[in-house]
Design an enzyme around this catalytic site. Structure first.
Site, PDB file in Angstrom:
ATOM      1  N   ARG A  14      35.625  33.301  46.834  1.00 33.31           N
ATOM      2  CA  ARG A  14      36.695  33.098  45.837  1.00 33.31           C
ATOM      3  C   ARG A  14      37.113  31.641  45.924  1.00 33.31           C
ATOM      4  O   ARG A  14      37.537  31.166  46.981  1.00 33.31           O
ATOM      5  CB  ARG A  14      37.885  34.015  46.131  1.00 33.31           C
ATOM      6  CG  ARG A  14      39.110  33.671  45.294  1.00 33.31           C
ATOM      7  CD  ARG A  14      40.191  34.713  45.386  1.00 33.31           C
ATOM      8  NE  ARG A  14      39.830  35.933  44.689  1.00 33.31           N
ATOM      9  CZ  ARG A  14      40.684  36.891  44.335  1.00 33.31           C
ATOM     10  NH1 ARG A  14      41.970  36.762  44.609  1.00 33.31           N
ATOM     11  NH2 ARG A  14      40.272  37.975  43.716  1.00 33.31           N
ATOM     12  N   HIS A  39      35.838  36.473  36.629  1.00 33.21           N
ATOM     13  CA  HIS A  39      36.128  37.468  37.682  1.00 33.21           C
ATOM     14  C   HIS A  39      35.213  38.676  37.426  1.00 33.21           C
ATOM     15  O   HIS A  39      35.664  39.752  37.024  1.00 33.21           O
ATOM     16  CB  HIS A  39      37.611  37.847  37.629  1.00 33.21           C
ATOM     17  CG  HIS A  39      38.122  38.515  38.864  1.00 33.21           C
ATOM     18  ND1 HIS A  39      37.333  38.751  39.979  1.00 33.21           N
ATOM     19  CD2 HIS A  39      39.364  38.996  39.181  1.00 33.21           C
ATOM     20  CE1 HIS A  39      38.059  39.357  40.902  1.00 33.21           C
ATOM     21  NE2 HIS A  39      39.286  39.510  40.448  1.00 33.21           N
ATOM     22  N   GLN A  79      35.770  42.239  38.966  1.00 31.88           N
ATOM     23  CA  GLN A  79      36.900  42.910  38.328  1.00 31.88           C
ATOM     24  C   GLN A  79      36.474  43.609  37.038  1.00 31.88           C
ATOM     25  O   GLN A  79      36.779  44.781  36.814  1.00 31.88           O
ATOM     26  CB  GLN A  79      37.993  41.871  38.031  1.00 31.88           C
ATOM     27  CG  GLN A  79      39.208  42.446  37.357  1.00 31.88           C
ATOM     28  CD  GLN A  79      40.016  43.356  38.266  1.00 31.88           C
ATOM     29  OE1 GLN A  79      40.395  42.946  39.355  1.00 31.88           O
ATOM     30  NE2 GLN A  79      40.262  44.581  37.844  1.00 31.88           N
ATOM     31  N   ASP A  85      47.013  40.527  32.116  1.00 35.19           N
ATOM     32  CA  ASP A  85      46.971  39.849  33.411  1.00 35.19           C
ATOM     33  C   ASP A  85      48.129  38.847  33.420  1.00 35.19           C
ATOM     34  O   ASP A  85      48.740  38.584  32.372  1.00 35.19           O
ATOM     35  CB  ASP A  85      45.605  39.140  33.564  1.00 35.19           C
ATOM     36  CG  ASP A  85      45.436  38.442  34.915  1.00 35.19           C
ATOM     37  OD1 ASP A  85      46.180  38.770  35.865  1.00 35.19           O
ATOM     38  OD2 ASP A  85      44.549  37.564  35.015  1.00 35.19           O
ATOM     39  N   CYS A 139      44.636  43.975  36.112  1.00 38.20           N
ATOM     40  CA  CYS A 139      43.822  43.714  37.310  1.00 38.20           C
ATOM     41  C   CYS A 139      44.660  43.630  38.568  1.00 38.20           C
ATOM     42  O   CYS A 139      44.131  43.812  39.663  1.00 38.20           O
ATOM     43  CB  CYS A 139      43.014  42.432  37.120  1.00 38.20           C
ATOM     44  SG  CYS A 139      44.044  40.986  36.848  1.00 38.20           S
ATOM     45  N   ARG A 164      37.584  49.178  42.269  1.00 40.03           N
ATOM     46  CA  ARG A 164      36.993  47.944  42.802  1.00 40.03           C
ATOM     47  C   ARG A 164      36.109  48.298  44.007  1.00 40.03           C
ATOM     48  O   ARG A 164      35.014  47.771  44.174  1.00 40.03           O
ATOM     49  CB  ARG A 164      38.089  46.955  43.248  1.00 40.03           C
ATOM     50  CG  ARG A 164      39.000  46.433  42.148  1.00 40.03           C
ATOM     51  CD  ARG A 164      38.285  45.478  41.234  1.00 40.03           C
ATOM     52  NE  ARG A 164      37.649  44.383  41.941  1.00 40.03           N
ATOM     53  CZ  ARG A 164      38.259  43.253  42.343  1.00 40.03           C
ATOM     54  NH1 ARG A 164      39.539  43.070  42.087  1.00 40.03           N
ATOM     55  NH2 ARG A 164      37.579  42.306  42.976  1.00 40.03           N
TER      56      ARG A 164
HETATM   57  N1  NVA Z   1      43.968  35.536  36.537  1.00 38.92           N
HETATM   58  C1  NVA Z   1      44.434  35.832  37.875  1.00 38.92           C
HETATM   59  C2  NVA Z   1      43.680  36.997  38.426  1.00 38.92           C
HETATM   60  C3  NVA Z   1      44.095  37.417  39.817  1.00 38.92           C
HETATM   61  C4  NVA Z   1      43.278  38.562  40.317  1.00 38.92           C
HETATM   62  C5  NVA Z   1      44.265  34.605  38.753  1.00 38.92           C
HETATM   63  O1  NVA Z   1      43.228  33.964  38.670  1.00 38.92           O
HETATM   64  O2  NVA Z   1      45.185  34.299  39.510  1.00 38.92           O
HETATM   65  N1   CP Z   2      42.543  41.870  41.034  1.00 38.50           N
HETATM   66  C1   CP Z   2      42.284  41.119  42.099  1.00 38.50           C
HETATM   67  O1   CP Z   2      41.261  40.442  42.207  1.00 38.50           O
HETATM   68  O2   CP Z   2      43.244  41.176  43.062  1.00 38.50           O
HETATM   69  P1   CP Z   2      43.321  40.280  44.359  1.00 38.50           P
HETATM   70  O3   CP Z   2      43.707  38.889  43.931  1.00 38.50           O
HETATM   71  O4   CP Z   2      44.392  40.934  45.204  1.00 38.50           O
HETATM   72  O5   CP Z   2      41.979  40.285  45.033  1.00 38.50           O
END
Ligand code: NVA
Ligand code: CP
Length: 319
Positions: free
Chosen positions: A114, A141, A144, A236, A276, A304
């Protein structure tokens, strides 16, 4: 190819040793193959033991679901996670990705990463000799969106002819939903404030896939228009990780884009609500919709685990 058991097994074995960097990386059959396997794993009808395989994880941003679901998925597959904490490894001191990736490939069987820049993930994949999985970047993502469509399929039995409206920021989650929807033939309506639309090059590429799969992608700035008659409504956060300083400005720009009961009433009666997570109640979603009977948000979070277990099994050659 039809989604037969034979086809599915064949499609999944073709994923062995591959990376999963973008939602574009999987075909219709591979996605359905993963959904079938995920369902078997979820129901306890199938056990896969990969032997003591190691997934290295690098998280440059916070995570609850992705981190824990990958860890539990590996444990259930008889393997383990090695957490490459960026502060205590040489990663934060700037060791080049091309060196880190080659070293980690000698210790681990796969990597889940990530990070911010999508290009960084591509560099890891190019320099690794093991599968690399996108655990979220600023652009996509993809793990997801697999769980999202698996959740919709689980509820409706079949994805054919369904429509999903995504209301909010045209971010990483939206980009992966658009691509995955186009591949699976699900109609996708996206409604964002002006200037917050999804990535343009992803839209173009996904639109040509949607033309072939027979689905549509509609982008507009009117949430009420987007949710008309749809089967699933998704949102989101308005400020993603890395955009914390823009939060105030974004909150004003996204006024009118909250999923509340009034917006929900324009969708199909059976429409389900997805998010999500993590969520900001009172911003992108009202508390009563989040907690309401249409919400499948916690099934989605659970899924997930099942979908990623199926993905790991396929990439690590366990199917
Ligand atoms: N769009 C959000 C998703 C978190 C799972 C982010 O990137 O922070
Ligand atoms: N939805 C998701 O990816 O959650 P986290 O940021 O907790 O991994």
């Amino acid at each position: 190819m039809n989604n037969t058991s034979f086809g599915v097994a064949e499609e999944l074995s073709s994923l062995k040793d591959k990376s999963y960097i973008s939602s574009f990386d999987l075909t219709f059959d591979q996605m359905h193959g993963l959904f079938d396997l995920a369902l078997q794993l979820k129901k306890g009808n199938r056990r896969i033991d990969l032997g003591n395989r190691i997934l290295g994880v690098i998280f440059k941003k916070a995570s609850t679901r992705t981190r824990v679901s990958f860890q539990v998925a590996m444990a259930r597959l008889g393997g383990q996670i090695v957490d490459l904490n960026i502060q205590t490894t040489q990663i934060s001191r700037g060791e080049p990705i091309k060196d880190t990736a080659r070293v980690l490939s000698r210790y681990c069987d796969a990597l889940a990463i990530r990070t911010y820049k999508h290009k960084e993930l591509i560099d890891y994949a190019n320099w690794s000799s093991i599968p690399v999985i996108n655990a979220l970047t600023d652009l996509e993502h993809p793990c997801q969106s697999l769980a999202d469509f698996f959740t919709i399929q689980e509820f409706y039995g079949d994805l054919k002819g369904l429509s999903l409206a995504y209301i909010g920021d045209g971010n990483n989650v939206a980009n992966s939903l658009i691509i995955t929807g186009a591949i699976l033939g699900v109609n996708i309506n996206i409604s964002t404030p002006k200037g917050f639309e999804p990535d343009n090059s992803i839209l173009k590429k996904a639109s040509s896939i949607a033309n072939i799969s027979g689905s549509s992608i509609d982008i507009n700035n009117d949430p009420y228009e987007s949710v008309k008659g749809v089967n699933a409504i998704y949102t989101d956060v308005w400020s993603s990780m890395g955009q914390e300083e823009e939060a105030g400005e974004r909150k004003s720009a996204f006024e009118g884009f909250t999923i509340d009961n009034e917006l929900l009433s324009r969708a199909d009666k059976e429409a389900i609500i997805l998010h999500c997570l993590p969520a900001h109640r009172g911003e992108e979603i009202s508390d009563n919709v989040f907690e309401g009977e249409s919400s499948r948000i916690f099934d989605q979070a659970e899924n997930r685990l099942h979908v990623q277990q199926a993905l790991l099994a396929a990439l690590l050659g366990g199917v």
